[in-house]
Enzyme design. Structure first.
Site, PDB file in Angstrom:
ATOM      1  N   HIS A 122     -19.215  41.063  15.256  1.00 31.34           N
ATOM      2  CA  HIS A 122     -19.787  42.286  14.703  1.00 31.34           C
ATOM      3  C   HIS A 122     -19.308  42.493  13.272  1.00 31.34           C
ATOM      4  O   HIS A 122     -18.138  42.270  12.963  1.00 31.34           O
ATOM      5  CB  HIS A 122     -19.364  43.509  15.541  1.00 31.34           C
ATOM      6  CG  HIS A 122     -20.052  43.597  16.857  1.00 31.34           C
ATOM      7  ND1 HIS A 122     -21.297  44.175  17.008  1.00 31.34           N
ATOM      8  CD2 HIS A 122     -19.687  43.181  18.086  1.00 31.34           C
ATOM      9  CE1 HIS A 122     -21.659  44.116  18.282  1.00 31.34           C
ATOM     10  NE2 HIS A 122     -20.699  43.505  18.955  1.00 31.34           N
ATOM     11  N   THR A 174      -9.633  28.780  17.322  1.00 33.12           N
ATOM     12  CA  THR A 174     -10.257  29.378  16.149  1.00 33.12           C
ATOM     13  C   THR A 174     -10.745  28.344  15.151  1.00 33.12           C
ATOM     14  O   THR A 174     -11.408  28.702  14.177  1.00 33.12           O
ATOM     15  CB  THR A 174      -9.274  30.315  15.430  1.00 33.12           C
ATOM     16  OG1 THR A 174      -8.131  29.556  15.014  1.00 33.12           O
ATOM     17  CG2 THR A 174      -8.823  31.446  16.356  1.00 33.12           C
ATOM     18  N   ARG A 189      -3.224  24.472  18.603  1.00 37.84           N
ATOM     19  CA  ARG A 189      -2.780  23.383  17.740  1.00 37.84           C
ATOM     20  C   ARG A 189      -2.699  22.098  18.560  1.00 37.84           C
ATOM     21  O   ARG A 189      -2.634  22.134  19.793  1.00 37.84           O
ATOM     22  CB  ARG A 189      -1.409  23.709  17.126  1.00 37.84           C
ATOM     23  CG  ARG A 189      -1.436  24.960  16.260  1.00 37.84           C
ATOM     24  CD  ARG A 189      -0.114  25.189  15.564  1.00 37.84           C
ATOM     25  NE  ARG A 189       0.946  25.530  16.506  1.00 37.84           N
ATOM     26  CZ  ARG A 189       2.205  25.776  16.145  1.00 37.84           C
ATOM     27  NH1 ARG A 189       2.547  25.700  14.856  1.00 37.84           N
ATOM     28  NH2 ARG A 189       3.114  26.086  17.036  1.00 37.84           N
TER      29      ARG A 189
END
Length: 210
Positions: A122, A174, A189
């Site tokens: 958003h 991410t 990681r």
């Protein structure tokens, strides 16, 4: 002119059709859409299964595909309202999985319980407008063939997880994950990677996925 362009040029008509398909302020399509329209529009492969408690927030104006032999387990949610959802063959989506398009899964993927994959974000920059009314931003999530995603993982918009990669339980992904690697943590990681020269899995540096 295609249908999408035709409707984009006629916002009043577009709003009316949207109202016919989905109740205001909700993501779930109207029952007549789920019962009569979606089965004609969306493709499901042979022996695919969607358990009875799955919430299918899928609409006909975006694509949904479920490949042969794939299963979506109980209490999961699938939403293609802002982007297509493609699930390949012989995939297993565990209990409580949430998939918000645009998301594309390859073949032979294992997804454990309570995994969240959302290709949606958003906007929030306009401080005078509630966040829920600001434009949405989409970036596709792609899982290549033969991935294994552990329980309670979150995969954020725009991430690609490479072939035969493993994401450890509880991780937040991410950034892209290279093929043949094991990642874990928040943010995820590299923990291990496959070395083609030695044909062995080696301990990886605790750095961002290669």
């Amino acid at each position: 002119m295609n249908l999408k362009q035709y409707l984009d040029d006629r916002p009043a008509l577009k709003r009316f059709i949207h109202w016919l398909l989905i109740r205001p302020e909700q993501a779930r399509p109207r029952l007549w859409v789920s019962w009569l329209v979606n089965p004609l529009v969306h493709k499901r492969g042979a022996s695919s299964r969607i358990r009875s408690s799955v919430r299918m927030d899928v609409v006909p104006f975006n694509d949904f595909q479920l490949g042969a032999g794939s299963t979506i387990e109980d209490f999961s949610v699938v939403n293609n309202g802002v982007g297509d959802v493609h699930i390949g063959q012989h995939c297993h989506l565990g209990i409580g999985t949430v998939v918000i398009g645009p998301v594309s899964l390859g073949n032979n993927i294992i997804i454990a319980q309570h995994v969240v994959m959302s290709g949606l974000n958003h906007g929030y920059e306009d401080i005078d407008t509630p966040i829920r009314y600001q434009p949405t931003i989409t970036k596709p999530i792609v899982l290549e063939d033969d991935c294994w995603i552990g329980a309670n993982v979150t995969i954020t918009a725009g991430v690609t997880v490479g072939k035969h990669a493993v994401v450890a339980g509880g991780s937040v992904v991410t950034r892209n994950v290279a093929p043949f690697t094991v990642v874990g943590g928040n943010p995820a990681r590299v923990l291990r990677y496959y070395d083609a020269d030695t044909r062995r899995w080696l301990a990886g540096p605790l750095t961002t996925a290669r």
